[in-house]
Enzyme design. Structure first.
Site, PDB file in Angstrom:
ATOM      1  N   CYS A  12       0.819  -1.221   0.000  1.00 12.88           N
ATOM      2  CA  CYS A  12       0.000   0.000   0.000  1.00 12.88           C
ATOM      3  C   CYS A  12       0.848   1.264   0.000  1.00 12.88           C
ATOM      4  O   CYS A  12       0.531   2.231  -0.695  1.00 12.88           O
ATOM      5  CB  CYS A  12      -0.956  -0.012   1.189  1.00 12.88           C
ATOM      6  SG  CYS A  12      -0.161  -0.324   2.776  1.00 12.88           S
ATOM      7  N   HIS A 136      -2.589   6.630   4.358  1.00 13.97           N
ATOM      8  CA  HIS A 136      -1.152   6.787   4.564  1.00 13.97           C
ATOM      9  C   HIS A 136      -0.679   8.126   3.995  1.00 13.97           C
ATOM     10  O   HIS A 136      -1.145   8.562   2.938  1.00 13.97           O
ATOM     11  CB  HIS A 136      -0.376   5.675   3.864  1.00 13.97           C
ATOM     12  CG  HIS A 136      -0.559   4.315   4.466  1.00 13.97           C
ATOM     13  ND1 HIS A 136      -1.140   4.107   5.683  1.00 13.97           N
ATOM     14  CD2 HIS A 136      -0.204   3.083   3.983  1.00 13.97           C
ATOM     15  CE1 HIS A 136      -1.147   2.794   5.948  1.00 13.97           C
ATOM     16  NE2 HIS A 136      -0.599   2.161   4.940  1.00 13.97           N
TER      17      HIS A 136
END
Length: 242
Positions: A12, A136
């Site tokens: 990710c 993130h």
């Protein structure tokens, strides 16, 4: 295209960085990438989300010192030590390897070279877990092969599929994790020249780690296989989420 078998979705933290950097690589090349991540706890699963919420409540509602809350999951699973994430930043995601980088950091290094098909790119990562539930954030420093004008870099990123330019510092516009949650896009901002390195550029990259970082990216891989005629109409695609 010639591969038959398992196709892995990238990590990710890697894939959102690739969305931001690929348009730069295509036009000016890349020599070096140094990235520091600020990763959400959802990357470690629902248990980590619940643990973070519990710890925050204990500190805020019950007056427990952040050092004294019981941690059972983060920074990594198994029989390793666990540390509080509430009001903390953990400079460890996954376990450490023999070279003192974590597996998460080595994933970013190895996958970047693989995705960009260029082993010559120097990549170094420091991955940090912070008490954010989803999305993130990354501080990315790059050095291009050719001098890249900042205005042209911004334009290239803005035109790249899946990337959204949010860069108007005069009006305090830059990517934020809370705004990225639920979006399939990758948001890029704070794009600026390094003060000393002629070919150095800094940027801030934010994306929902559960969508572009995982589920949506897996769907895009399947769609691409179908568009290229690499999946037979009667074949079955199986997804395994870990």
């Amino acid at each position: 295209d010639a591969h038959n078998g398992i196709i892995a979705c990238p990590n990710c933290s890697t894939i959102q960085m690739m969305v931001a950097l690929e348009p730069v690589r295509q036009k000016w090349g890349l020599d070096r990438i140094i990235v520091s991540t600020y990763q959400a706890v959802s990357g470690a699963g629902m248990g980590a989300i619940l643990e973070t919420q519990r710890e925050l409540k204990e500190v805020l509602n019950d007056g427990v010192n952040p050092r004294d809350v019981q941690a059972n999951i983060l920074p990594c699973g198994g029989d390793k030590k666990h540390f509080p994430i509430a009001f903390n930043a953990l400079a460890q995601i996954d376990v450490f390897t023999e070279n003192d980088y974590t597996y998460e950091e080595m994933k970013m290094t190895n996958e970047t070279k693989k995705i960009m098909e260029d082993d010559s790119i120097a990549v170094s990562a420091t991955c940090v877990r912070i008490p954010v539930l989803s999305a993130h954030s990354e501080s990315v420093y790059i050095e291009t092969k050719e001098v890249a004008p900042i205005d042209e870099v911004k334009a290239a990123i803005a035109a790249f599929p899946g990337a959204v330019l949010e860069d108007d510092v005069a009006n305090q516009v830059y990517p934020q994790a809370v705004n990225a949650v639920g979006s399939r896009d990758t948001f890029v901002g704070r794009i600026r020249k390094d003060l000393d390195a002629e070919k150095g550029i800094h940027m801030w990259v934010v994306s929902d780690n559960l969508l572009k970082g995982a589920a949506w990216n897996s769907v895009q891989i399947a769609e691409t296989l179908h568009e290229r005629g690499l999946v037979h109409p009667t074949s079955e695609l199986k997804f395994e989420l870990k």
